[in-house]
Scaffold this motif. Structure first.
Motif, mmCIF file in Angstrom:
data_model
loop_
_atom_site.group_PDB
_atom_site.id
_atom_site.type_symbol
_atom_site.label_atom_id
_atom_site.label_comp_id
_atom_site.label_asym_id
_atom_site.label_seq_id
_atom_site.Cartn_x
_atom_site.Cartn_y
_atom_site.Cartn_z
ATOM 1 N N ALA A 171 56.580 -15.231 165.321
ATOM 2 C CA ALA A 171 55.214 -15.546 164.943
ATOM 3 C C ALA A 171 54.787 -16.833 165.637
ATOM 4 O O ALA A 171 55.482 -17.847 165.574
ATOM 5 C CB ALA A 171 55.119 -15.696 163.428
ATOM 6 N N LYS A 172 53.657 -16.793 166.299
ATOM 7 C CA LYS A 172 53.254 -17.937 167.113
ATOM 8 C C LYS A 172 51.737 -17.997 167.212
ATOM 9 O O LYS A 172 51.075 -16.971 167.347
ATOM 10 C CB LYS A 172 53.865 -17.822 168.516
ATOM 11 C CG LYS A 172 53.554 -18.966 169.452
ATOM 12 C CD LYS A 172 54.229 -18.728 170.807
ATOM 13 C CE LYS A 172 53.902 -19.819 171.800
ATOM 14 N NZ LYS A 172 54.535 -19.569 173.123
ATOM 15 N N ARG A 173 51.220 -19.195 167.111
ATOM 16 C CA ARG A 173 49.808 -19.458 167.353
ATOM 17 C C ARG A 173 49.736 -20.601 168.352
ATOM 18 O O ARG A 173 50.293 -21.671 168.124
ATOM 19 C CB ARG A 173 49.082 -19.844 166.060
ATOM 20 C CG ARG A 173 49.258 -18.861 164.910
ATOM 21 C CD ARG A 173 48.537 -17.555 165.160
ATOM 22 N NE ARG A 173 48.604 -16.688 163.990
ATOM 23 C CZ ARG A 173 49.583 -15.831 163.736
ATOM 24 N NH1 ARG A 173 50.600 -15.737 164.580
ATOM 25 N NH2 ARG A 173 49.579 -15.077 162.658
ATOM 26 N N GLN A 174 49.062 -20.376 169.453
ATOM 27 C CA GLN A 174 48.971 -21.398 170.480
ATOM 28 C C GLN A 174 47.540 -21.504 170.964
ATOM 29 O O GLN A 174 46.891 -20.495 171.251
ATOM 30 C CB GLN A 174 49.898 -21.086 171.649
ATOM 31 C CG GLN A 174 49.924 -22.147 172.726
ATOM 32 C CD GLN A 174 50.968 -21.863 173.805
ATOM 33 O OE1 GLN A 174 51.492 -20.758 173.891
ATOM 34 N NE2 GLN A 174 51.273 -22.853 174.617
ATOM 35 N N ILE A 175 47.053 -22.737 171.055
ATOM 36 C CA ILE A 175 45.699 -22.968 171.523
ATOM 37 C C ILE A 175 45.750 -23.930 172.697
ATOM 38 O O ILE A 175 46.497 -24.910 172.689
ATOM 39 C CB ILE A 175 44.788 -23.513 170.396
ATOM 40 C CG1 ILE A 175 43.334 -23.568 170.877
ATOM 41 C CG2 ILE A 175 45.269 -24.860 169.884
ATOM 42 C CD1 ILE A 175 42.352 -23.845 169.758
ATOM 43 N N LYS A 176 44.989 -23.610 173.731
ATOM 44 C CA LYS A 176 44.870 -24.457 174.907
ATOM 45 C C LYS A 176 43.393 -24.696 175.182
ATOM 46 O O LYS A 176 42.592 -23.759 175.126
ATOM 47 C CB LYS A 176 45.520 -23.816 176.132
ATOM 48 C CG LYS A 176 47.032 -23.732 176.077
ATOM 49 C CD LYS A 176 47.588 -23.213 177.393
ATOM 50 C CE LYS A 176 49.101 -23.170 177.369
ATOM 51 N NZ LYS A 176 49.672 -22.738 178.675
ATOM 52 N N LEU A 733 44.889 -29.728 176.887
ATOM 53 C CA LEU A 733 45.624 -29.955 175.646
ATOM 54 C C LEU A 733 46.211 -28.638 175.181
ATOM 55 O O LEU A 733 45.506 -27.629 175.088
ATOM 56 C CB LEU A 733 44.701 -30.529 174.570
ATOM 57 C CG LEU A 733 45.337 -30.792 173.196
ATOM 58 C CD1 LEU A 733 46.416 -31.867 173.297
ATOM 59 C CD2 LEU A 733 44.267 -31.183 172.174
ATOM 60 N N ASP A 734 47.525 -28.638 174.876
ATOM 61 C CA ASP A 734 48.255 -27.426 174.500
ATOM 62 C C ASP A 734 48.919 -27.668 173.146
ATOM 63 O O ASP A 734 49.753 -28.577 173.002
ATOM 64 C CB ASP A 734 49.304 -27.114 175.559
ATOM 65 C CG ASP A 734 50.006 -25.783 175.327
ATOM 66 O OD1 ASP A 734 49.836 -25.205 174.245
ATOM 67 O OD2 ASP A 734 50.737 -25.338 176.225
ATOM 68 N N ILE A 735 48.551 -26.843 172.143
ATOM 69 C CA ILE A 735 49.078 -27.013 170.786
ATOM 70 C C ILE A 735 49.622 -25.680 170.292
ATOM 71 O O ILE A 735 48.945 -24.647 170.361
ATOM 72 C CB ILE A 735 47.995 -27.519 169.810
ATOM 73 C CG1 ILE A 735 47.411 -28.861 170.302
ATOM 74 C CG2 ILE A 735 48.562 -27.675 168.410
ATOM 75 C CD1 ILE A 735 46.255 -29.344 169.470
ATOM 76 N N ILE A 736 50.849 -25.695 169.775
ATOM 77 C CA ILE A 736 51.456 -24.533 169.122
ATOM 78 C C ILE A 736 51.523 -24.813 167.626
ATOM 79 O O ILE A 736 51.967 -25.885 167.203
ATOM 80 C CB ILE A 736 52.869 -24.269 169.674
ATOM 81 C CG1 ILE A 736 52.818 -23.997 171.182
ATOM 82 C CG2 ILE A 736 53.531 -23.102 168.945
ATOM 83 C CD1 ILE A 736 54.171 -23.840 171.813
#
Length: 737
Positions: A171-176, A733-736
């Motif tokens: 399960a993963k949520r990543q926003i860039k 900006l990269d956030i998981i």
């Protein structure tokens, strides 16, 4: 009745390029790989099995097929926003056009027509742009130097296959999110990745929203002409500028479902929407001689496009480690383009208003299947087929309002083209002993094209190619790190569908000339056929790193090139099969950690590659009679530094690409200036889930010069363009979570 139908697609392409920034025997996820790998065959056939994780299997080193493999970690390491930015650092890959502006992909210096572009082992569909593919979706990129029977052998220069990620690991949520600034205009992007898995079901969804504003500096043009004695006929200066906005939305959902122990179904989808609005003012000033009919023009463009691509892949495991795989796909692409052209005379009086509209749709189906089985120990045998059918419909309307010009052009045309392909193939990889392995394959591929329009009768064209392929890998005795490769293959290049249509294509440059001619198609075109040889030596260091040097040669028959002639006072460019060509070159690559040679050095990874290419076309008198404006030399040098005490990584890459004069025919020539680019980036990792990257591209800001030349018994005419370029800065900006 006006027989010629105005075509403005070429000018639109030029406008877009000036306006927008810009098989396989590999181990992969179950149910997605084209064929069994040597590592998998060993595990299935050997009584003594040494099981290794997939990440430990080095495809480039151990597979018999000669290729370069770029992993997902390498792809994401530099924070690239599109596939072109990833490819530009790889060996043998170059791009046409001005530095930092993107352009068509070239391999071994040859244009995209000679390069086989594939997505998950299938040809990229019409209307699909690789730059619309988010790098987060990519599992790896494979650059195949020769040919593979399972893939289409339309690969004279080679194959670039992009393999997408197959399964969600957790399960993963990543926003860039990134913002980019160039020439005072900003581009902004937001990307969201969502993935999860539940027992035998998993999904991966990537979506991306982009708003791009662009302003291209003034492009300076010089057009001059001389008679046979060298006396100046005319001299003109022109100025161009491009400005506009691009909005796009990309969604790529993927679903994996294990029906049981032996069956897996995968559904991959692409949804893309694209809207461009822009303007291009142009001014022409006559310094000496006769002025042009239009001293100023303003071109306004509006492009609205949508694309859908979906395929379902079913894999079933059979007895004795055999595997059956089938895939069914659909694709749809719609593009509506409107161009408004206003023309003015030397007194700035408007004398032309031209409304041009091009509405086209591409839709198609594909179906393929293959059977993989190690029927004999140390063999990986595969047989299969590929089939596809596509239909293109196009409606073109041109309407001129010309107050001071008699006989305005008002025309329309409805066009339709159908393309059907069918291929069968067989291939096998045989591990003869620990030092020697052989890959052999054969592919028969047939193409049937039918086109018709309201201005001409239906035209049908059939062609087929039989392609035998042989590749071998030999590890040198008493060495675990040195090996030789050899491959021989028949490949080809089929003419593009639009080049088969027997109609004139009038570009939007209002002033017709031998350096700005109309175009027309030729239904008699035949495929270019090539017989190629590749040889490579590879050395792998005991630590990470490697060195390779390879050479290639291609003999090509029925070369397609364009010939410019004057027909009833109008300059027209016609594609024809004429003559033979020979292309050959040398490619080298080096990667190593600096500590291998200097133990006390910081954590620096070095990488470099270099390519030398030559070619000759027999039907064109030399010198400089290179094939397809082939790039003679290209090189990349890169450095990656990882700080010891702080979570900082600094990367830099310098690339160089030569240009030079190319003779296209007895009368035509083209010149492009060399290109130099310097990019740097800095990555700061706050923690395992959050990181920020700052990058600067095209730091050298090199002006790009291109020139078209036409000469005959009456004299010489040239058109020169100088395109300035600028630095592009990006913050990501990269956030998981």
């Amino acid at each position: 009745m006006i027989k010629s139908i105005c075509r403005f697609r070429l000018s639109i392409l030029v406008f877009l390029l000036n306006s927008v920034d810009r098989p396989v025997l590999a181990a992969s996820e179950e149910g997605t790989q084209p064929m069994l790998t040597r590592g998998e065959v060993k595990q299935q056939n050997s009584q003594k099995v040494e099981i290794q994780g997939k990440k430990e299997y080095d495809e480039r080193r151990f597979d018999t097929v000669s290729k370069i493999v770029v992993t997902s970690d390498e792809i994401l390491n530099y924070g690239d926003s599109n596939v072109s930015e990833v490819l530009k650092r790889l060996p043998g890959i170059t791009f046409s056009g001005a530095p930092g502006r993107g352009g068509s992909i070239r391999m071994r210096g040859l244009s995209s027509g000679y390069v086989n572009l594939m997505l998950d082992g299938e040809p990229v569909p019409t209307g699909f742009s690789l730059d619309s593919l988010n790098p987060n979706l990519i599992e790896r990129i494979e650059i195949v130097r020769s040919a593979i029977a399972e893939y289409s052998t339309q690969a004279i220069a080679g194959t670039i296959n992009i393999v997408l990620k197959k399964k969600a690991q957790s399960a993963k949520r990543q926003i860039k999110a990134y913002t980019q600034l160039e020439n005072g205009k900003s581009s902004n992007n937001l990307t969201l990745d969502v993935s999860d898995k539940f027992d035998k079901f998993s999904y991966l969804i990537t979506s991306s929203l982009t708003h791009n504003e662009f302003l291209r500096p003034t492009i300076t043009g010089v057009e001059d002409s001389y008679d046979q004695l060298g006396k100046l006929n005319f001299l003109r200066n022109s100025f161009y500028e491009n400005e506009g906005t691009v909005n796009s939305l990309n969604i790529a959902p993927r679903i994996n479902w294990a029906l049981g122990e032996n069956d897996t179904i995968t559904n991959q989808n692409f949804i893309n929407y694209y809207h461009l609005m822009g303007s291009q003012p142009q001014a022409t000033k006559t310094i000496y001689g006769i002025s042009t009919g239009f001293s100023k023009s303003i071109i306004g463009i509006d492009v609205d496009a949508a694309m859908l691509r979906s395929n379902i892949n079913w894999v079933r495991k059979l007895a004795d480690s055999a595997k059956l795989e089938t895939k069914f796909g659909i694709n749809f692409n719609r593009t509506n383009t409107s161009v408004l052209t206003e023309g003015y005379d030397a007194q700035n009086v408007q004398i032309l208003t031209r409304n041009s509209k091009d509405a086209n749709t591409d839709q198609g189906l594909s179906f393929s299947g293959k059977y993989s089985v190690p029927f004999v120990e140390k063999h990986a045998f595969v047989i299969g087929f590929n089939s596809a059918y596509s239909q293109r419909k196009e409606n073109i309307t041109i309407k001129d309002i010309s107050p001071n010009i008699t006989g305005p052009l008002n025309a329309s045309d409805d066009l339709k083209a159908n393309v059907g392909t069918f291929a069968v193939f067989a291939q096998d990889e045989w591990e003869i002993d620990k030092q020697w392995s052989v890959y052999w394959g054969g592919r028969w591929e047939g193409i049937n094209t039918t086109s018709e329009g309201s201005a001409y009768s239906a035209v049908q064209k059939r062609s087929s190619v039989l392609s035998p392929i042989l590749q071998t890998l030999w590890k040198l005795p008493d060495s675990k790190n040195d090996q030789l490769r050899l491959s021989i293959a028949r490949t080809y290049k089929a003419p593009q569908t639009e080049k088969l249509l027997p109609r004139r294509e009038i570009i939007a440059d209002i002033n017709n000339s031998p350096i700005s001619p109309e175009g027309t198609g030729n239904p008699s075109l035949r495929p270019e056929l090539s017989l190629g040889l590749d040889i490579a030596y590879e050395h792998y260091f005991t630590e990470s790193g490697m060195y390779s040097i390879s050479t290639y040669v291609r003999h090509i028959d029925d070369v397609i090139r364009r010939v410019v002639t004057n027909v009833n006072g109008i300059w027209v460019s016609l594609p024809v099969n004429e003559g033979q060509a020979t292309a050959y070159g040398v490619e080298s690559e080096l990667k190593f950690p600096l500590r291998k040679f200097y133990k006390e050095s910081p954590a620096i990874e070095m990488r470099a590659n270099m390519n030398l290419n030559w070619s000759k076309v027999t039907s064109v008198r030399g010198p400089n009679n290179r094939l397809d404006s082939q790039t003679p030399f290209s090189a990349n040098i890169g450095v990656d530094y990882k700080a010891a005490d702080i979570p900082l990584t600094i990367s830099g890459n310098y690339s160089f690409q030569t240009g030079g004069l190319v003779r296209l025919s007895e009368s035509e020539a083209r010149y492009n200036s060399p290109k130099r680019m310097l990019d740097i980036s800095m990555l700061w990792k706050f923690n395992q889930k959050t990181q920020m990257r700052f990058s600067l591209s095209n730091l050298l800001q090199q002006n790009y010069l291109s020139q078209n030349i036409y000469s005959d018994d009456s004299g010489l005419q040239r058109n020169t363009h100088i395109t300035p370029t600028g630095v592009s800065g990006r913050l990501l900006l990269d956030i998981i979570f």
